[in-house]
Design a protein around this motif. Structure first.
Motif, PDB file in Angstrom:
ATOM      1  N   ASN A 105       5.949   6.583  -1.289  1.00 31.13           N
ATOM      2  CA  ASN A 105       6.185   5.573  -1.805  1.00 31.13           C
ATOM      3  C   ASN A 105       5.728   3.935  -1.521  1.00 31.13           C
ATOM      4  OD1 ASN A 105       9.315   3.926  -2.158  1.00 31.13           O
ATOM      5  ND2 ASN A 105       9.191   4.156   0.644  1.00 31.13           N
ATOM      6  N   MET A 106       5.272   2.627  -1.788  1.00 30.71           N
ATOM      7  CA  MET A 106       5.371   2.191  -1.237  1.00 30.71           C
ATOM      8  C   MET A 106       5.703   0.568  -0.033  1.00 30.71           C
ATOM      9  SD  MET A 106       2.113   2.123  -3.337  1.00 30.71           S
ATOM     10  CE  MET A 106       1.458   0.485  -3.628  1.00 30.71           C
ATOM     11  N   VAL A 107       4.430   0.298   0.651  1.00 35.16           N
ATOM     12  CA  VAL A 107       5.103  -0.016   1.681  1.00 35.16           C
ATOM     13  C   VAL A 107       4.604  -1.479   1.746  1.00 35.16           C
ATOM     14  CG1 VAL A 107       6.377   1.633   3.123  1.00 35.16           C
ATOM     15  CG2 VAL A 107       4.079   0.841   3.601  1.00 35.16           C
ATOM     16  N   LEU A 108       4.556  -2.562   2.672  1.00 28.29           N
ATOM     17  CA  LEU A 108       3.990  -3.330   3.592  1.00 28.29           C
ATOM     18  C   LEU A 108       2.727  -3.311   3.774  1.00 28.29           C
ATOM     19  CD1 LEU A 108       6.926  -6.519   4.059  1.00 28.29           C
ATOM     20  CD2 LEU A 108       5.388  -6.400   2.115  1.00 28.29           C
ATOM     21  N   ARG A 109       1.985  -3.709   3.469  1.00 26.41           N
ATOM     22  CA  ARG A 109       0.453  -3.411   4.609  1.00 26.41           C
ATOM     23  C   ARG A 109       0.593  -3.843   6.095  1.00 26.41           C
ATOM     24  NH1 ARG A 109      -4.722  -3.418   2.451  1.00 26.41           N
ATOM     25  NH2 ARG A 109      -4.318  -3.427   0.669  1.00 26.41           N
ATOM     26  N   LEU A 110       0.121  -3.249   6.513  1.00 27.14           N
ATOM     27  CA  LEU A 110       0.260  -2.794   8.381  1.00 27.14           C
ATOM     28  C   LEU A 110       1.852  -3.744   8.804  1.00 27.14           C
ATOM     29  CD1 LEU A 110      -2.544  -5.962   8.680  1.00 27.14           C
ATOM     30  CD2 LEU A 110      -2.594  -3.420   9.914  1.00 27.14           C
ATOM     31  N   ILE A 111       2.576  -2.848   8.785  1.00 30.48           N
ATOM     32  CA  ILE A 111       3.841  -2.237   9.076  1.00 30.48           C
ATOM     33  C   ILE A 111       3.708  -1.666  10.059  1.00 30.48           C
ATOM     34  CG2 ILE A 111       5.166  -4.242   7.701  1.00 30.48           C
ATOM     35  CD1 ILE A 111       6.284  -0.862   6.995  1.00 30.48           C
ATOM     36  N   LEU A 112       3.493  -0.432  10.304  1.00 30.50           N
ATOM     37  CA  LEU A 112       3.016   0.657  11.662  1.00 30.50           C
ATOM     38  C   LEU A 112       2.577   0.457  12.641  1.00 30.50           C
ATOM     39  CD1 LEU A 112       3.337   4.027   9.568  1.00 30.50           C
ATOM     40  CD2 LEU A 112       5.332   2.762  11.150  1.00 30.50           C
ATOM     41  N   GLN A 113       1.274  -0.355  12.489  1.00 28.32           N
ATOM     42  CA  GLN A 113      -0.020  -0.138  13.183  1.00 28.32           C
ATOM     43  C   GLN A 113       0.571  -1.470  13.964  1.00 28.32           C
ATOM     44  OE1 GLN A 113      -2.928  -3.058  13.786  1.00 28.32           O
ATOM     45  NE2 GLN A 113      -3.401  -2.277  15.648  1.00 28.32           N
ATOM     46  N   PRO A 114       1.001  -2.007  13.929  1.00 23.00           N
ATOM     47  CA  PRO A 114       1.308  -3.291  15.002  1.00 23.00           C
ATOM     48  C   PRO A 114       2.455  -2.439  15.743  1.00 23.00           C
ATOM     49  CG  PRO A 114       0.721  -4.506  13.041  1.00 23.00           C
ATOM     50  CD  PRO A 114       0.682  -3.077  12.800  1.00 23.00           C
ATOM     51  N   ASN A 174      -3.747   4.189   8.440  1.00 21.29           N
ATOM     52  CA  ASN A 174      -4.660   3.398   9.364  1.00 21.29           C
ATOM     53  C   ASN A 174      -4.191   3.465  10.760  1.00 21.29           C
ATOM     54  OD1 ASN A 174      -6.512   0.895   9.481  1.00 21.29           O
ATOM     55  ND2 ASN A 174      -3.864  -0.247  10.164  1.00 21.29           N
ATOM     56  N   CYS A 175      -2.388   4.026  10.595  1.00 20.66           N
ATOM     57  CA  CYS A 175      -1.925   3.769  12.037  1.00 20.66           C
ATOM     58  C   CYS A 175      -2.969   5.021  12.848  1.00 20.66           C
ATOM     59  CB  CYS A 175      -0.338   4.092  11.600  1.00 20.66           C
ATOM     60  SG  CYS A 175      -0.216   4.197  13.540  1.00 20.66           S
ATOM     61  N   ARG A 176      -2.991   6.577  12.348  1.00 22.79           N
ATOM     62  CA  ARG A 176      -3.710   7.066  12.288  1.00 22.79           C
ATOM     63  C   ARG A 176      -5.109   6.997  13.088  1.00 22.79           C
ATOM     64  NH1 ARG A 176      -1.534  12.031  11.533  1.00 22.79           N
ATOM     65  NH2 ARG A 176      -0.162  12.467  10.524  1.00 22.79           N
ATOM     66  N   LYS A 177      -5.871   6.223  12.433  1.00 28.33           N
ATOM     67  CA  LYS A 177      -6.725   5.354  12.839  1.00 28.33           C
ATOM     68  C   LYS A 177      -7.123   4.577  14.532  1.00 28.33           C
ATOM     69  CE  LYS A 177      -9.452   5.708   8.765  1.00 28.33           C
ATOM     70  NZ  LYS A 177      -9.955   5.781   8.050  1.00 28.33           N
ATOM     71  N   VAL A 180       1.065  -1.339  -0.268  1.00 27.97           N
ATOM     72  CA  VAL A 180       0.712  -0.160   0.002  1.00 27.97           C
ATOM     73  C   VAL A 180       1.071   0.740   0.069  1.00 27.97           C
ATOM     74  CG1 VAL A 180      -2.159  -1.206   0.934  1.00 27.97           C
ATOM     75  CG2 VAL A 180       0.032   0.464   1.863  1.00 27.97           C
ATOM     76  N   SER A 181       0.448   2.509  -0.329  1.00 24.75           N
ATOM     77  CA  SER A 181       1.419   4.251   0.018  1.00 24.75           C
ATOM     78  C   SER A 181       1.176   3.997   1.114  1.00 24.75           C
ATOM     79  CB  SER A 181       0.315   4.383  -1.241  1.00 24.75           C
ATOM     80  OG  SER A 181      -0.384   4.753   0.256  1.00 24.75           O
ATOM     81  N   LEU A 182       2.628   4.489   1.919  1.00 23.62           N
ATOM     82  CA  LEU A 182       2.540   4.907   2.992  1.00 23.62           C
ATOM     83  C   LEU A 182       1.946   5.976   3.584  1.00 23.62           C
ATOM     84  CD1 LEU A 182       4.448   5.190   5.091  1.00 23.62           C
ATOM     85  CD2 LEU A 182       5.480   6.948   4.437  1.00 23.62           C
TER      86      LEU A 182
END
Length: 184
Positions: free
Chosen positions: A66-75, A37-40, A29-31
């Protein structure tokens, strides 16, 4: 009316997080989407903790596509609430700093929480250093499942030279650094 509005907002944020985590298709997903998602998730925690912590975002707009893997920040941020802020008496602070170096893209999630011992940091960083093909044999041998999964996914999609690294000082906080290729 204020509490109902807050509850509605929390339910809406939770629904959006669940939808984001369950969406099929490309795992990238895009950064910008990852951050939203993390802000939510953070908004839910702010309601839960009655805004008892501060979040600082240090993100350059040029990095948002920039494209990053989904669900790396929130966890990673979730770990801050689960572990770092659990026993804190004063207000917590989370800083999310994103930067590009000559060779890669780094996301640093820092907190001023309780920190973790040198032994725990060493054990986690050793776990992250294990080659991907050997990790499946150790999947039940650690307690940091979320971090383990993030590191494994990054190595699988981006290469063994990328992944997580942790630094921490007891009573001062922890920083989890995510290294990714740039552009990913």
């Amino acid at each position: 009316a204020g509490r109902q509005t807050q509850a509605n907002s929390m339910v809406e944020n939770l629904s959006d997080i669940m939808r984001f985590s369950l969406e099929s298709g490309d795992s990238m997903v895009s950064l910008k989407e990852e951050i939203e998602n993390c802000r939510k998730y953070i908004r839910i925690q702010q309601a839960r903790y009655d805004n008892g912590f501060q979040v600082v975002w240090d993100v350059e707009d040029m990095l948002l596509s920039n494209m990053v893997l989904r669900l790396i920040l929130q966890p990673i941020v979730e770990n801050v609430f689960t572990h770092a802020f659990k026993k804190m008496l004063s207000s917590g602070r989370i800083t999310l700093h994103l930067m590009v170096t000559d060779t890669d893209f780094k996301i640093m999630v820092s907190d001023n929480g309780t920190g973790i011992s040198d032994e725990q940091v060493l054990a986690l960083n050793r776990m992250f250093a294990v080659p991907q093909d050997e990790k499946s044999a150790m999947s039940g041998e650690h307690s940091s499942i979320a971090l383990y999964n993030i590191d494994s996914r990054i190595k699988m999609y981006c290469g063994e030279q990328y992944g997580l690294h942790i630094t921490s000082t007891v009573d001062y906080g922890t920083t989890v650094t995510v290294s990714l290729p740039y552009p990913c």
